[in-house]
Design a protein around this motif. Structure first.
Motif, short mmCIF file in Angstrom:
data_model
loop_
_atom_site.label_atom_id
_atom_site.label_comp_id
_atom_site.label_asym_id
_atom_site.label_seq_id
_atom_site.Cartn_x
_atom_site.Cartn_y
_atom_site.Cartn_z
N PHE A 288 0.83 -1.20 0.00
CA PHE A 288 0.00 0.00 0.00
C PHE A 288 0.87 1.26 0.00
N LEU A 289 1.87 1.28 0.88
CA LEU A 289 2.75 2.45 0.97
C LEU A 289 3.45 2.70 -0.37
N GLN A 290 3.90 1.64 -1.01
CA GLN A 290 4.56 1.78 -2.31
C GLN A 290 3.60 2.30 -3.37
N ARG A 291 2.35 1.84 -3.34
CA ARG A 291 1.35 2.34 -4.30
C ARG A 291 1.05 3.82 -4.06
N GLN A 292 1.27 4.29 -2.84
CA GLN A 292 1.04 5.70 -2.52
C GLN A 292 2.26 6.57 -2.85
N GLY A 293 3.30 5.96 -3.39
CA GLY A 293 4.47 6.71 -3.82
C GLY A 293 5.62 6.73 -2.83
N LEU A 294 5.50 6.04 -1.71
CA LEU A 294 6.59 5.97 -0.76
C LEU A 294 7.57 4.89 -1.20
N THR A 295 8.84 5.07 -0.87
CA THR A 295 9.86 4.09 -1.17
C THR A 295 10.17 3.30 0.08
N LEU A 296 9.90 2.01 0.05
CA LEU A 296 10.13 1.17 1.21
C LEU A 296 11.63 0.96 1.40
N ILE A 297 12.11 1.22 2.60
CA ILE A 297 13.52 1.04 2.92
C ILE A 297 13.75 -0.29 3.60
N THR A 298 12.96 -0.58 4.62
CA THR A 298 13.09 -1.84 5.34
C THR A 298 11.80 -2.16 6.07
N ARG A 299 11.66 -3.43 6.39
CA ARG A 299 10.53 -3.89 7.18
C ARG A 299 11.05 -4.57 8.44
N ASN A 300 10.27 -4.47 9.48
CA ASN A 300 10.57 -5.14 10.76
C ASN A 300 11.96 -4.81 11.29
N TYR A 301 12.26 -3.53 11.31
CA TYR A 301 13.54 -3.08 11.87
C TYR A 301 13.46 -3.23 13.39
N HIS A 302 14.43 -3.94 13.95
CA HIS A 302 14.41 -4.10 15.41
C HIS A 302 15.80 -3.88 15.99
N CYS A 303 15.77 -3.43 17.21
CA CYS A 303 16.98 -3.24 18.00
C CYS A 303 16.61 -3.55 19.44
N ARG A 304 17.48 -3.26 20.37
CA ARG A 304 17.21 -3.59 21.77
C ARG A 304 16.02 -2.83 22.35
N PHE A 305 15.59 -1.75 21.71
CA PHE A 305 14.49 -0.94 22.23
C PHE A 305 13.12 -1.43 21.76
N GLY A 306 13.06 -2.06 20.59
CA GLY A 306 11.78 -2.49 20.06
C GLY A 306 11.85 -2.74 18.57
N GLU A 307 10.69 -2.67 17.93
CA GLU A 307 10.59 -2.95 16.50
C GLU A 307 9.70 -1.91 15.82
N ILE A 308 10.06 -1.57 14.60
CA ILE A 308 9.25 -0.71 13.75
C ILE A 308 8.84 -1.57 12.55
N ASP A 309 7.54 -1.59 12.26
CA ASP A 309 7.02 -2.46 11.22
C ASP A 309 7.56 -2.14 9.84
N ALA A 310 7.67 -0.86 9.51
CA ALA A 310 8.20 -0.47 8.20
C ALA A 310 8.84 0.90 8.29
N ILE A 311 9.88 1.08 7.49
CA ILE A 311 10.52 2.39 7.36
C ILE A 311 10.53 2.69 5.86
N ALA A 312 10.05 3.88 5.52
CA ALA A 312 9.93 4.26 4.11
C ALA A 312 10.38 5.70 3.94
N ARG A 313 10.55 6.10 2.70
CA ARG A 313 10.89 7.47 2.38
C ARG A 313 9.74 8.07 1.58
N ASP A 314 9.32 9.25 2.01
CA ASP A 314 8.28 10.01 1.32
C ASP A 314 8.93 11.32 0.90
N GLY A 315 9.44 11.35 -0.32
CA GLY A 315 10.24 12.50 -0.75
C GLY A 315 11.52 12.53 0.07
N THR A 316 11.75 13.63 0.80
CA THR A 316 12.95 13.73 1.63
C THR A 316 12.67 13.37 3.10
N THR A 317 11.47 12.93 3.38
CA THR A 317 11.08 12.61 4.76
C THR A 317 11.16 11.11 5.00
#
Length: 120
Positions: A15-44
């Motif tokens: 869905f995010l990719q269809r909306q024009g975002l560029t997917l960077i990674t999924r399920n990023y985790h570290c000792r603090f927790g997990e983020i389901d997806a990280i994407a780029r929306d333009g420069t953000t």
């Protein structure tokens, strides 16, 4: 993660990719927790939390409690620190429901610690 959660996250990534975002990674985790997806929306850089429930419920947002928000924030800071990326970012939440992952809401640029039923 269970099969349904994995299916919801896959749907969200597409869905995010269809909306024009560029997917960077999924399920990023570290000792603090997990983020389901990280994407780029333009420069953000966008940190995405995916919430899915089989049945419609008003508790989707409420399930992101203060502890989860803190873990989300710390994990995002960890990602930024370890990838040397600019700090221009936002937090989005995708609320999905039903067997076929129907999009209920896409909350963009949510303010952590401000989730409420009035937000959606």
């Amino acid at each position: 993660m269970n099969q349904k959660g994995s299916t919801a996250e896959e749907w969200a990534a597409q869905f995010l990719q269809r909306q024009g975002l560029t997917l960077i990674t999924r399920n990023y985790h570290c000792r603090f927790g997990e983020i389901d997806a990280i994407a780029r929306d333009g420069t953000t850089l966008v940190f995405v939390e995916v919430r899915w429930r089989q049945r419609a419920t008003s508790l989707l947002l409420e399930s992101i409690d203060a502890r989860k928000q803190r873990c989300w924030w710390l994990t995002a800071r960890h990602y930024l620190a370890h990838h040397g990326l600019p700090a221009r970012c936002r937090f989005d939440v995708l609320l999905l429901e039903g067997h076929h992952c129907h999009l209920r809401h896409w909350l963009r640029n949510v303010a952590l610690d401000s989730f409420s039923r009035e937000s959606y």
